[in-house]
Design an enzyme around this catalytic site. Structure first.
Site, short mmCIF file in Angstrom:
data_model
loop_
_atom_site.label_atom_id
_atom_site.label_comp_id
_atom_site.label_asym_id
_atom_site.label_seq_id
_atom_site.Cartn_x
_atom_site.Cartn_y
_atom_site.Cartn_z
N THR A 130 12.34 17.65 13.68
CA THR A 130 12.56 16.24 13.99
C THR A 130 11.26 15.53 14.34
OG1 THR A 130 13.55 14.80 15.66
CG2 THR A 130 13.12 17.04 16.34
N ASP A 131 11.23 14.22 14.13
CA ASP A 131 10.06 13.44 14.56
C ASP A 131 10.02 13.29 16.09
OD1 ASP A 131 12.21 11.69 14.86
OD2 ASP A 131 11.22 9.99 13.88
N GLU A 132 11.11 13.67 16.76
CA GLU A 132 11.14 13.49 18.22
C GLU A 132 10.14 14.40 18.93
OE1 GLU A 132 15.12 13.15 19.91
OE2 GLU A 132 15.90 12.53 17.96
N TYR A 157 16.00 18.47 24.23
CA TYR A 157 16.19 18.70 22.78
C TYR A 157 14.86 18.70 22.06
CZ TYR A 157 16.89 17.48 17.88
OH TYR A 157 16.80 17.45 16.50
N LYS A 161 12.78 21.74 20.05
CA LYS A 161 12.39 21.68 18.64
C LYS A 161 10.87 21.82 18.49
CE LYS A 161 14.66 21.13 15.52
NZ LYS A 161 15.44 22.06 14.65
P1 NAD Z 1 24.46 19.44 13.64
O1 NAD Z 1 24.61 19.54 15.11
O2 NAD Z 1 25.33 18.50 12.87
O3 NAD Z 1 24.66 20.88 12.97
C1 NAD Z 1 24.10 22.04 13.51
C2 NAD Z 1 24.78 23.24 12.89
O4 NAD Z 1 24.14 24.42 13.41
C3 NAD Z 1 26.26 23.34 13.23
O5 NAD Z 1 27.01 23.62 12.06
C4 NAD Z 1 26.34 24.51 14.21
O6 NAD Z 1 27.54 25.25 14.14
C5 NAD Z 1 25.14 25.35 13.77
N1 NAD Z 1 24.64 26.17 14.88
C6 NAD Z 1 24.36 25.76 16.15
N2 NAD Z 1 23.96 26.80 16.89
C7 NAD Z 1 23.95 27.89 16.07
C8 NAD Z 1 23.62 29.24 16.26
N3 NAD Z 1 23.21 29.70 17.45
N4 NAD Z 1 23.72 30.08 15.20
C9 NAD Z 1 24.14 29.64 13.98
N5 NAD Z 1 24.50 28.36 13.77
C10 NAD Z 1 24.40 27.49 14.80
O7 NAD Z 1 22.92 19.12 13.39
P2 NAD Z 1 22.24 18.20 12.28
O8 NAD Z 1 22.22 16.81 12.77
O9 NAD Z 1 22.82 18.51 10.97
O10 NAD Z 1 20.73 18.74 12.34
C11 NAD Z 1 20.36 19.86 11.55
C12 NAD Z 1 18.90 20.18 11.81
O11 NAD Z 1 18.09 19.06 11.48
C13 NAD Z 1 18.59 20.49 13.28
O12 NAD Z 1 17.65 21.53 13.32
C14 NAD Z 1 18.00 19.20 13.82
O13 NAD Z 1 17.09 19.47 14.86
C15 NAD Z 1 17.28 18.68 12.60
N6 NAD Z 1 17.14 17.21 12.53
C16 NAD Z 1 18.21 16.40 12.74
C17 NAD Z 1 18.06 15.01 12.62
C18 NAD Z 1 19.23 14.08 12.79
O14 NAD Z 1 19.05 12.86 12.75
N7 NAD Z 1 20.46 14.57 12.92
C19 NAD Z 1 16.82 14.46 12.31
C20 NAD Z 1 15.74 15.33 12.09
C21 NAD Z 1 15.92 16.71 12.19
#
Ligand code: NAD
Length: 349
Positions: A130-132, A157, A161
Site C-alpha cells: 500500500t501507499d500508506e 496497519y 505493511k
Molecule cells: P481484504 O481484506 O479484502 O482481503 C484479504 C484476504 O486475505 C481475505 O480473503 C482474507 O481471508 C485473507 N487473509 C487474511 N489473513 C490471512 C491469513 N493469515 N492467511 C491466509 N489468508 C488470509 O484485502 P484487500 O483490500 O483485498 O487487500 C489485499 C492486499 O492489497 C492487502 O495486502 C492490502 O494491504 C493491499 N492493498 C489494499 C489496498 C486497498 O485499497 N484495499 C490498497 C493497496 C494495497
C-alpha cells in the site's frame, strides 16, 4: 504461468484471480477465509479447470510447504493481509501476526521451495502493498509519493505493511529470492467489503441511514478501480525486473467529502430518494485517530517503464461500482451480518 495467489477470496485478490484465470493462467487461490473473505467473489471461475482453492493460513508453515509441493507455482502473488485501518486501531496484534509474521512464514516457505527447485531465475515473489507505508502528504498538489519517498507509516496497519515490505526486500538482498513489490493507492469497485468507505456510503444511503464522514471530510485519497489494479499487478509480475518496486495509482485525488458527494449524486440519478438528495444523509463523525491527511501517487515509473495506465476514470468507476451494488444485493446483505460490519470501529477508545 501457474500463480499462487494469497488472499484470493478478498477484494483485490479475487479481482486478480478472476483476471488471471480469464487470461489463461493457472491459479491456486490460498486463503484462510477470515471475516473479510467471500468465496462468491471467485464464483465466476470456481469451476474453471485452471482454478484451484486451498484453505490455509499464511502463518502455517506445514500447510504452505504442502501447497508449494503439490502445486509447483511459477510465482507467488501475496495479497493475504488484515487490511482495515480502523480494525488495526482496535486490535493491532492480528495485523502484526498476519501481515508481518505471516509474510515472513510465506517468504520462508517460498524460499525453501525455490531452493529445492534449483533457484530458478524466472521465479517471482510479488508483494502487494500500500501507499500508506509512505505516511501522510501535505496539501501541496506538486508533492506525491514516489518509489523513493522515505517510509513513515502512521497506523498499525500501515506499519505492519511497511514491515512486510522490508522483509520482502531483505529476502531478496540476503537470499537472492527474486521479488517484485508494488505499492498502490486506495482501491474501489465490485466486491469491496461493506466496512470500507465507498460501500458504506452506498449501503447506508440505500438504507436511509446516516452516511458517516470522518472529521471534516477534508482527507484526500487517490482512488484506483480494482480491475485496473489487478491489470497492473499482472503486468508487473510478468515484466518488472527482479528487485524493482512500482507505485500504482490512478491520479484521481478527491477529498472524502467530495467523494461521498459524488456517490450521492450518482445515487440521486440511479435510485432517487423521495425525501430529497442523498447528501442530506451525510453526518460528520469523530475523526480516526492519526488520520492521514493526504495520499497521492506519482505513477511515473510504471507508466514509463511498463507502459501501464488505468482504463477507467474515477467518475466512470464510481458509477460502475454503484450499479454493481444495486445489482448485487444478495452478496452484500450476507456480508453485513459479519462481526463488526455496520458499527463504528477504530475510534481509539
Ligand atoms: P481484504 O481484506 O479484502 O482481503 C484479504 C484476504 O486475505 C481475505 O480473503 C482474507 O481471508 C485473507 N487473509 C487474511 N489473513 C490471512 C491469513 N493469515 N492467511 C491466509 N489468508 C488470509 O484485502 P484487500 O483490500 O483485498 O487487500 C489485499 C492486499 O492489497 C492487502 O495486502 C492490502 O494491504 C493491499 N492493498 C489494499 C489496498 C486497498 O485499497 N484495499 C490498497 C493497496 C494495497
Amino acid at each position: 504461468m501457474k500463480l499462487l495467489v494469497t488472499g484470493g477470496a478478498g477484494f483485490i485478490g479475487s479481482a486478480v484471480v478472476r483476471l488471471a484465470v480469464g487470461r489463461g493462467h493457472e491459479v491456486v487461490n490460498l486463503d484462510a477465509l477470515t471475516y473479510a473473505a467471500c468465496l462468491d467473489n471467485v464464483a465466476s471461475v470456481a469451476q474453471n479447470p485452471l482454478y484451484a482453492f486451498e484453505r490455509a493460513d499464511i502463518r502455517d508453515r506445514a500447510a504452505l510447504d504442502r501447497i508449494f509441493a503439490a502445486h509447483c507455482p511459477d510465482a507467488v502473488m501475496h495479497l493475504a493481509a488484515e487490511s482495515h485501518v480502523d480494525r488495526s486501531i482496535d486490535g493491532p496484534g492480528t495485523f502484526i501476526d498476519t501481515n508481518v509474521t505471516g509474510t515472513c512464514t510465506l517468504l520462508e516457505a517460498a524460499r525453501a521451495y525455490w531452493t529445492r527447485a534449483g533457484r530458478p531465475e524466472s521465479f517471482r515473489f510479488h508483494h502487494v502493498s500500500t501507499d500508506e507505508v509512505y505516511g501522510s502528504l501535505p496539501a501541496d498538489p506538486s508533492v506525491k509519493f514516489t518509489e523513493d519517498t522515505p517510509y513513515a507509516p502512521r497506523s498499525p496497519y500501515s506499519a505492519s505493511k511497511a514491515a512486510s515490505d522490508h522483509l520482502v526486500r531483505a529476502w531478496h538482498e540476503t537470499y537472492g529470492l527474486p521479488v517484485v513489490l508494488t505499492n498502490c493507492s486506495n482501491n474501489y469497485g465490485p466486491y469491496h467489503f461493506p466496512e470500507k468507505l465507498i460501500p458504506v456510503v452506498i449501503l447506508n444511503a440505500l438504507a436511509e441511514r446516516p452516511i458517516p464522514v470522518y472529521g471534516d471530510g477534508s482527507n484526500v485519497r487517490d482512488w484506483l478501480y480494482v480491475e485496473d489494479h489487478a491489470d497492473a499487478l499482472l503486468l508487473v509480475l510478468q515484466q518488472a525486473p527482479v528487485g524493482r518496486t512500482y507505485n500504482i495509482g490512478g491520479e484521481t485525488e478527491r477529498s472524502n467529502l467530495a467523494l461521498v458527494r459524488s456517490l450521492c449524486a450518482i445515487l440521486d440519478r440511479l435510485r432517487p430518494r423521495a425525501a430529497g438528495p442523498h447528501a442530506a444523509l451525510i453526518e460528520f463523525v469523530t475523526d480516526r485517530p492519526g488520520h492521514d491527511a493526504r495520499y497521492a501517487i506519482d505513477p511515473g515509473r510504471i507508466r514509463r517503464e511498463l507502459g501501464w495506465r488505468p482504463s477507467v476514470t474515477l467518475d466512470e468507476g464510481l458509477e460502475r461500482t454503484v450499479r454493481w451494488y444495486l445489482d448485487n444485493e444478495a452478496w452484500w446483505r450476507a456480508l453485513q451480518a459479519r462481526q463488526g460490519v455496520g458499527t463504528r470501529l477504530g475510534v481509539g477508545a
